[in-house]
Design an enzyme around this catalytic site. Structure first.
Site, PDB file in Angstrom:
ATOM      1  N   ALA A   1       9.279  -7.640  -6.518  1.00 47.44           N
ATOM      2  CA  ALA A   1       8.351  -6.683  -5.907  1.00 47.44           C
ATOM      3  C   ALA A   1       8.801  -6.421  -4.478  1.00 47.44           C
ATOM      4  O   ALA A   1       9.220  -7.348  -3.774  1.00 47.44           O
ATOM      5  CB  ALA A   1       6.933  -7.246  -5.917  1.00 47.44           C
ATOM      6  N   ALA A   3       8.109  -4.861  -0.556  1.00 48.39           N
ATOM      7  CA  ALA A   3       7.103  -4.523   0.455  1.00 48.39           C
ATOM      8  C   ALA A   3       7.826  -4.094   1.725  1.00 48.39           C
ATOM      9  O   ALA A   3       9.059  -4.033   1.760  1.00 48.39           O
ATOM     10  CB  ALA A   3       6.197  -5.722   0.710  1.00 48.39           C
ATOM     11  N   VAL A   8       9.839  -9.927  -2.968  1.00 45.97           N
ATOM     12  CA  VAL A   8       9.389 -11.157  -3.609  1.00 45.97           C
ATOM     13  C   VAL A   8      10.024 -11.277  -4.993  1.00 45.97           C
ATOM     14  O   VAL A   8      10.035 -10.311  -5.764  1.00 45.97           O
ATOM     15  CB  VAL A   8       7.848 -11.196  -3.738  1.00 45.97           C
ATOM     16  CG1 VAL A   8       7.409 -12.473  -4.456  1.00 45.97           C
ATOM     17  CG2 VAL A   8       7.210 -11.133  -2.367  1.00 45.97           C
ATOM     18  N   ASP A 152      -5.405  -9.540   6.894  1.00 48.58           N
ATOM     19  CA  ASP A 152      -4.714  -8.550   6.067  1.00 48.58           C
ATOM     20  C   ASP A 152      -5.207  -8.595   4.620  1.00 48.58           C
ATOM     21  O   ASP A 152      -4.428  -8.832   3.697  1.00 48.58           O
ATOM     22  CB  ASP A 152      -3.200  -8.822   6.123  1.00 48.58           C
ATOM     23  CG  ASP A 152      -2.375  -7.652   5.595  1.00 48.58           C
ATOM     24  OD1 ASP A 152      -2.916  -6.529   5.525  1.00 48.58           O
ATOM     25  OD2 ASP A 152      -1.196  -7.865   5.259  1.00 48.58           O
TER      26      ASP A 152
END
Length: 521
Positions: A1, A3, A8, A152
């Protein structure tokens, strides 16, 4: 994944075979963002030359940059996650955090346990609403208790696990709050409930919204107008937090009022949390959901500042006991207990879920000086959470409020009624405490005043609330106080030994003072 700051990967540890998530930082992120922050900060220095720009751009950039550089240190992020998990473990065991593997973690590589689940905002499971409530409690605990705030909480960082727990990810962006900031926010809410705007303005000075030494007179009516508008829809609990934050931000353009950098992060985090909740519940209001937690903090925190805030919440500026407010706080506390039990909190025996489940050991020995002819109940008492809390050790301070009112109420009835009550309690051969005092009999049997009637009405309201849903009610719904007390006393020896002498001591002092006063009139 992928970002913005890293990628990740799903991996497996060679030595144990455990599944892990490995986050790897993108190359040159630190250098790229440092240049961006440098440019923005210099623009902020230019804006400082214009008095009409009240927003502290430099302070905001400095606060955010400090958090951002911490976010780029994955060792720090792993430590934050471990610390957060420890803070939640006992109170909210239904909130979980992936385990950090420090031996496989460096400044640019973070290795944590792998967690299966789905985004809370996209889940269609029946318990999503309960988990949202758990999330609200979790974030309020951070904000107003631990002071260690996960700043967050976007949808990708809040996951529902297959076993119905709430998993929180990504502890890179964390802000820390001081005790003054935590207590100051709770005090401001207590003042807001009573619309005490003079006190709220002073709270804003303590919280850093208004500089020290500024003339508060011009700001007071403006803030009063903003809060009056916010309170129109049904009081403090129905405030729209995002609209209130926007209105407060508007004030910064015309008055020496600014949003502190730390609070800007809080506004962002709460806004995101509210957005997630609104997906499942269009009627969700963050302030309304927050009130139960605030009530719990007021009731259980032993700090002098919060005890003062609790007293103010119940007595207000006038110093007069408000039964409706007392009941409101206790109802909010019970709502908190219900929320803390959700998401598996009750089954896992979390400390917060257990606040309203306090057990007592039966005993035949109560207070030696007051022998009771009361039989032991066959079944254990199942009192409502509010009553259990009031009778517990943690309820000592709050119990003082209602004891004062009970003593006043007892003093408002006649001696004959007192003897009847004592007899119904099983007290044998009650001797009038002041029978030997050579004063006019009227001194011990005063006329019930309007103030007395208000006190009696307050006690009746509180008694009905605390005993609602029990077997100690008449057909008309009235409370059978004698039956209730006879049922409770045998199973509350330790509590009775403290409460009964306290009530009698206060009553004796009150009656004696009145007797002396009446004697000299």
């Amino acid at each position: 994944a992928a970002a913005s700051l890293g990628q990740v990967y799903k991996g497996r540890l060679k030595d144990t075979g455990e599944l892990v998530a490995v986050k790897v930082q993108r190359p040159f992120v630190l250098e790229t963002v440092t240049i961006d922050l440098f440019i923005i900060r210099n623009l902020g220095l230019v804006l400082k030359r214009f008095p009409q720009v009240a927003l502290d751009v430099v302070g905001l950039v400095d606060e955010w940059a400090a958090r951002f550089f911490e976010e780029l240190d994955y060792v720090n992020e792993g430590e934050n996650g471990t610390r957060f998990a420890e803070m939640m473990r006992e109170d909210l065991p239904q909130v979980v955090v992936p385990k950090t593997y420090p031996e496989y973690t460096s400044r640019k590589v973070l290795t944590t346990g792998w967690v299966d689940g789905e985004k809370l905002s996209q889940s269609t499971e029946d318990d999503v609403g309960s988990l949202v409530n758990v999330g609200v409690i979790c974030y309020l605990k951070q904000l107003l208790d631990t002071g260690f705030f996960h700043a967050d909480p976007h949808p990708g960082n809040m996951i529902r696990t297959p076993d119905g727990k709430l998993c929180i990810l990504d502890f890179g962006l964390v802000t820390k709050l001081t005790d003054d900031q935590k207590y100051g926010m709770i005090e401001a809410i207590a003042h807001l409930i009573h619309r005490d705007y003079d006190a709220i303005v002073k709270d804003f000075v303590k919280l850093g919204f208004i500089p020290e030494g500024v003339n508060l007179d011009p700001i007071l009516p403006v803030l009063a107008k903003v809060f009056d508008q916010a309170l129109e829809g049904g009081g403090a609990k129905n405030i729209n937090f995002q609209e209130l934050a926007a209105d407060l931000a508007q004030i910064t353009f015309d008055y020496p009022f600014k949003i502190p950098p730390y609070f800007a992060l809080i506004i962002r985090a709460i806004g995101v949390l509210e957005g997630i909740a609104l997906v499942g519940d269009p009627e969700f209001a963050i302030v309304d959901e927050a009130y139960p937690y605030i009530a719990q903090r007021l009731l259980t925190d032993e700090s002098p500042r919060l005890r003062s805030a609790l007293r103010y919440t119940i007595y207000g500026k006038t110093g007069v006991f408000d039964a409706e407010r007392f009941i409101d706080v206790m109802q909010a506390f019970e709502n908190f207990i219900s929320a803390a039990k959700s998401g598996g909190g009750e089954d896992m025996k979390g400390n917060m879920a257990e606040l309203g489940a306090i057990g007592f050991q039966p005993s035949t020995s109560l207070v030696p000086a007051f022998p009771m002819a009361i039989s032991q109940p066959e079944n254990p008492i199942k009192a409502r959470a509010a009553l259990s809390f009031l009778l517990s050790d943690r309820g000592d301070f709050f119990r003082e409020f209602i004891l004062d009112e009970i003593v006043k109420a007892i003093d408002a009835v006649s001696r004959e009624q007192l003897l009847q009550i004592a007899s119904s309690f099983g007290v044998r051969n009650p001797v009038p405490v002041f029978g030997m005092v050579p004063v006019r009999s009227g001194a011990l049997l005063p006329t019930i005043t309007e103030e007395d009637r208000i006190i009696l009405n307050n006690v009746e309201k509180v008694a009905k609330f605390l005993t609602a849903g029990t077997a100690n009610q008449t057909v008309n719904g009235d409370v059978n106080v004698v039956s209730l007390v006879q049922e409770l006393l045998p199973v509350l020896p330790s509590i009775t030994s403290k409460i009964l002498p306290d009530v009698l001591s206060r009553l004796s002092s009150r009656v004696f003072a009145r007797v002396i006063r009446e004697s000299f009139l």
